[in-house]
Design an enzyme around this catalytic site. Structure first.
Site, PDB file in Angstrom:
ATOM      1  N   SER A 107     -24.528  -5.545  21.198  1.00 16.92           N
ATOM      2  CA  SER A 107     -25.270  -5.430  22.448  1.00 16.92           C
ATOM      3  C   SER A 107     -25.389  -6.780  23.145  1.00 16.92           C
ATOM      4  CB  SER A 107     -26.677  -4.891  22.164  1.00 16.92           C
ATOM      5  OG  SER A 107     -27.505  -4.985  23.305  1.00 16.92           O
ATOM      6  N   TYR A 130     -24.460  -4.674  30.180  1.00 17.84           N
ATOM      7  CA  TYR A 130     -25.216  -3.903  31.156  1.00 17.84           C
ATOM      8  C   TYR A 130     -24.658  -4.194  32.550  1.00 17.84           C
ATOM      9  CZ  TYR A 130     -28.591  -3.263  27.385  1.00 17.84           C
ATOM     10  OH  TYR A 130     -29.170  -2.937  26.206  1.00 17.84           O
ATOM     11  N   LYS A 252     -20.579   4.227  28.816  1.00 20.09           N
ATOM     12  CA  LYS A 252     -21.610   4.884  28.008  1.00 20.09           C
ATOM     13  C   LYS A 252     -22.819   5.244  28.865  1.00 20.09           C
ATOM     14  CE  LYS A 252     -24.488   4.100  23.888  1.00 20.09           C
ATOM     15  NZ  LYS A 252     -25.818   4.110  24.525  1.00 20.09           N
TER      16      LYS A 252
END
Length: 387
Positions: A107, A130, A252
């Site tokens: 992440s 992100y 995702k």
């Protein structure tokens, strides 16, 4: 050594051995947690079609994800703050995944940095990003991921703003934790966790702190992230991120057929049917309910995987039988990590593979790639109850 028979066993050990704020961070959803709960309870409504007098010998759970050979079609999903569940958590999870033969995804909001994981593991891993407005950061972090040998990019598209998670606010979640009286009282009962954490230098968000001007501590990080999630995100912006990477891309956070079609048209190598584990839009349908319609729409154009709600090998089988080419697990492996470190992640994967293998055999199948809708018994109207 406790006897571990299922992911629930690891979950209970995780709760006992990890500070409350970090356990709650993993085991929670947004608002009422309706979607968080239904991700698992909807799996439970789907039953299995037992078959007998079928040759069960020579079974295999092996498959491929993005052309990569995997021991079973299960990848470790990106989970933030993994290094707070256990010291150096991302490194430990990546090592376990590599030894087992499944992909690991790091992440952006990890405690261990891209470089930390690359320097302490041998196998390539995937990197998750992100959709942020800070292109200087995006360009730099993707450059670092390429330099580390990351073999695919996972773009999370369902977090343009943060769904409220009540437990995190009430616990005063920070990394590292602030030493308030309630936190100190909790930490006093988690002394093994504390000793391990004192022995590592990795206690902050390693991919951000030191890589973004002005972000040097938790307070400045919170200010930065509050303004950098891209609320103006559109498909052109997603394509731009894909072009920045220039390699294999997984999108995702898809939960809608039209969005799946747009993702496939954008050139995604795989899409993940996911509601962020019930941590974003509370009240959204479970991922497993949405899977078949998305597979039907785009399954011949891109790989379709499922995330959110998987707690067993039987859940993996159900997703594959409904058309998914792969799955991702988050909480299942985090429970193992929080319970027993690297060994716990390995145990979680072993539990899931054994359940998958045994269930596959009792359903009359020898290869995981042969699973189909005929292996399941689904309640009438299950997929078209809502419109």
């Amino acid at each position: 050594m406790p006897v571990i028979t299922c992911i629930e066993d690891l979950k209970q050990l995780h709760r006992k051995r990890t500070p409350k704020m970090f356990y709650d961070y993993a085991e929670s959803g947004s608002y009422t947690e309706q979607t968080f709960r239904e991700n698992t309870t909807d799996f439970a409504q789907i039953r299995l079609n037992q078959r007998v007098a079928v040759d069960m010998t020579g079974r295999s759970t092996a498959s491929t994800m993005l052309g990569q050979q995997v021991a079973m079609p299960v990848a470790l999903a990106p989970v933030g703050l993994t290094g707070m569940q256990r010291a150096d958590g991302e490194i430990k999870a990546a090592r376990a995944a590599a030894k087992f033969g499944v992909p690991f995804t790091l992440s952006t909001m990890s405690i261990c940095s891209i470089e930390d994981v690359a320097e302490n593991t041998d196998a390539p891993f995937w990197f998750q990003i992100y959709t942020l407005t800070d292109d200087d950061f995006n360009v730099n972090v993707l450059k670092r991921a390429r330099a580390a040998g990351c073999s695919a990019l996972v773009i999370t598209v369902d977090l343009q703003l943060l769904g409220q998670r009540h437990k995190d606010l009430k616990n005063g979640l920070t990394a590292p934790p602030k030493f308030t009286l309630p936190v100190m009282m909790d930490l006093a009962t988690k002394w093994r966790w504390g000793i391990e954490m004192l022995q590592t230098k990795r206690r902050f968000f390693g991919n951000i702190v030191g890589h973004v001007s002005g972000v040097e501590d938790p307070a400045s990080l919170n200010s930065w992230t509050a303004t950098k999630f891209d609320q103006a995100l559109n498909w052109d912006r997603i394509r731009r991120l894909m072009d920045m990477w220039g390699g294999k891309v997984i999108l995702k956070g898809i939960l809608n057929v039209e969005d799946a079609e747009k993702a496939a048209a954008a050139g995604a190598d795989a899409i993940v049917v996911s509601n962020h584990g019930g941590r974003q839009l509370d009240g959204a349908l479970s991922s497993i309910r949405m899977l078949p319609s998305i597979v039907s729409a785009v399954g011949d154009k891109t790989e379709v995987w499922l995330d959110s709600g998987i707690r067993s090998g039987q859940d993996v089988l159900k997703a594959l039988a409904l058309g998914a080419k792969g799955t991702m697990i988050g909480r299942a492996y985090v429970h193992g990590l929080g319970a027993m470190g690297e060994e716990g992640v390995t145990k979680a994967l072993e539990v899931i593979r054994k359940e998958l293998d045994t269930t596959m055999a009792l359903c009359g199948e020898r290869r995981v790639t042969d699973l189909s809708r005929g292996n399941l018994m689904v309640p009438n109207g299950f997929f078209d109850t809502y419109s």
